[in-house]
Design a protein around this motif. Sequence first.
Motif, mmCIF file in Angstrom:
data_model
loop_
_atom_site.group_PDB
_atom_site.id
_atom_site.type_symbol
_atom_site.label_atom_id
_atom_site.label_comp_id
_atom_site.label_asym_id
_atom_site.label_seq_id
_atom_site.Cartn_x
_atom_site.Cartn_y
_atom_site.Cartn_z
ATOM 1 N N CYS A 85 -4.083 0.104 -0.338
ATOM 2 C CA CYS A 85 -2.867 0.970 -0.172
ATOM 3 C C CYS A 85 -1.494 0.737 -0.695
ATOM 4 O O CYS A 85 -0.618 0.680 -0.077
ATOM 5 C CB CYS A 85 -2.724 1.377 1.526
ATOM 6 S SG CYS A 85 -2.699 -0.305 2.403
ATOM 7 N N VAL A 86 -1.805 0.021 -1.649
ATOM 8 C CA VAL A 86 -0.405 -0.691 -2.493
ATOM 9 C C VAL A 86 0.628 0.657 -2.393
ATOM 10 O O VAL A 86 1.813 0.334 -2.242
ATOM 11 C CB VAL A 86 -0.680 -1.244 -4.069
ATOM 12 C CG1 VAL A 86 0.472 -1.674 -4.429
ATOM 13 C CG2 VAL A 86 -1.929 -2.057 -3.769
ATOM 14 N N ALA A 87 0.264 1.750 -2.879
ATOM 15 C CA ALA A 87 1.266 2.853 -3.084
ATOM 16 C C ALA A 87 1.866 3.408 -2.102
ATOM 17 O O ALA A 87 3.175 3.418 -1.815
ATOM 18 C CB ALA A 87 0.420 3.980 -3.786
ATOM 19 N N GLN A 88 1.130 3.365 -1.010
ATOM 20 C CA GLN A 88 1.551 3.739 0.220
ATOM 21 C C GLN A 88 2.665 2.822 1.046
ATOM 22 O O GLN A 88 3.735 3.129 1.472
ATOM 23 C CB GLN A 88 0.499 4.106 1.455
ATOM 24 C CG GLN A 88 -0.207 5.332 1.214
ATOM 25 C CD GLN A 88 -1.481 4.983 0.365
ATOM 26 O OE1 GLN A 88 -1.564 3.902 -0.718
ATOM 27 N NE2 GLN A 88 -2.726 5.460 0.443
ATOM 28 N N HIS A 89 2.386 1.434 0.558
ATOM 29 C CA HIS A 89 3.007 0.252 1.240
ATOM 30 C C HIS A 89 4.547 0.400 0.534
ATOM 31 O O HIS A 89 5.598 0.103 1.125
ATOM 32 C CB HIS A 89 2.279 -0.849 0.930
ATOM 33 C CG HIS A 89 3.186 -2.235 1.405
ATOM 34 N ND1 HIS A 89 3.371 -2.751 2.585
ATOM 35 C CD2 HIS A 89 3.935 -2.808 0.519
ATOM 36 C CE1 HIS A 89 4.070 -3.608 2.445
ATOM 37 N NE2 HIS A 89 4.632 -4.064 1.246
ATOM 38 N N ALA A 134 6.347 3.414 2.205
ATOM 39 C CA ALA A 134 6.494 2.999 3.481
ATOM 40 C C ALA A 134 7.680 2.036 3.790
ATOM 41 O O ALA A 134 8.585 2.033 4.566
ATOM 42 C CB ALA A 134 5.368 2.862 4.294
ATOM 43 N N SER A 135 7.759 1.079 2.902
ATOM 44 C CA SER A 135 8.627 -0.091 2.783
ATOM 45 C C SER A 135 9.900 0.132 2.454
ATOM 46 O O SER A 135 10.817 -0.479 2.577
ATOM 47 C CB SER A 135 8.103 -1.360 2.329
ATOM 48 O OG SER A 135 7.911 -1.186 0.968
ATOM 49 N N GLY A 136 10.047 1.675 1.801
ATOM 50 C CA GLY A 136 11.580 2.110 1.361
ATOM 51 C C GLY A 136 11.652 1.208 -0.069
ATOM 52 O O GLY A 136 12.753 1.334 -0.754
ATOM 53 N N GLN A 137 10.613 0.495 -0.736
ATOM 54 C CA GLN A 137 11.196 -0.287 -1.850
ATOM 55 C C GLN A 137 11.063 0.776 -3.348
ATOM 56 O O GLN A 137 11.702 0.511 -4.130
ATOM 57 C CB GLN A 137 10.036 -1.173 -2.170
ATOM 58 C CG GLN A 137 9.869 -2.325 -0.808
ATOM 59 C CD GLN A 137 8.819 -3.360 -1.357
ATOM 60 O OE1 GLN A 137 9.141 -4.024 -2.493
ATOM 61 N NE2 GLN A 137 8.166 -3.677 -0.513
ATOM 62 N N VAL A 138 10.176 1.868 -3.129
ATOM 63 C CA VAL A 138 10.096 2.965 -4.079
ATOM 64 C C VAL A 138 10.109 4.156 -3.527
ATOM 65 O O VAL A 138 9.373 4.462 -2.638
ATOM 66 C CB VAL A 138 8.958 2.670 -5.160
ATOM 67 C CG1 VAL A 138 8.873 3.678 -6.206
ATOM 68 C CG2 VAL A 138 8.792 1.176 -5.625
#
Length: 295
Positions: A100-104, A107-111
């Motif tokens: 779930c790299v994309a969601q992370h 969700a973390s606001g990085q991208v």
Amino acid sequence: MRDTVPVPWDAERPLSAPPVTRRADSEHSAPDRPLLHRLAAERATGAFTRAGGTLFLRDGQVVHAESPAATGLDVLLTRGCALSQERWEAALTQAAREGCVAQHLVASGQVPLGVLELCRRTALYDAAFFVLAPSGGPGRFRRKVRDPLGAGGGVTPAAVQGETVRRLALLDRIWPDARTDVLPPAPTAVGGRLRMVPDRQLRTLELADGTRTATEIARVLGRPAFHTLVELRRLAAGGLVVPAQSARPEGDAAEGAAPAAPAEGGTPVAASPVHGFADPDVALLRRLRDALEAL
């Protein structure tokens, strides 16, 4: 809804072509649909791998693609966006196990989601171009293999195949000699006397030193590999680069080689392919393109 639908062949069986069912009572039985179309119709989930890389399917949709010849999502995000290499690697460490790299990253606001989707779709089509190349050979489909990014919505195999065919035709129209796609491009003697070269092509030309491949140039620039192939074909059509193995020192004109003819605006255009090589077989290139279109 089930995550996967079994496909009717062994997951480890080479898939150079789908099995054909022949009717004994008719000479004109319709052939099976192309392989990827069958996977789409069966809503298959897994990894379709050829020599050029891998397409990841989920429920019959292509959600991710990887190729050693393409520019990966990590390069597009870290070169063209605010995401640092350190944050990308941290996201891989934290979320890769769960896929779930994309969601992370979102969700973390990085991208931002829009930026991620734009880069992801660009990377998908860039890699798919090399996976579906006519020279890719037979493939294997491994069921239930998940893409490592946990990507969102996908695109149909038909759309991916159609875009690949369009890109092959574009390259053919620009310059029907594919050697700069695979051999390191080198500047010609004409390339040292430039007057009017667009900035985007100039950056590519500066990196075409006879040692870097198109893939390496694309990664240095942080651009999709296919876009770099386009620029190199344009430079080759203008007589500004040649494959490294046919490069000649500046001022060393080949005996019998056709000189470059100037185009409008002063940018030289090669009058013929480099001396010492046969003319590219355009008919063969088009047959290869048609073969890919028929997959």
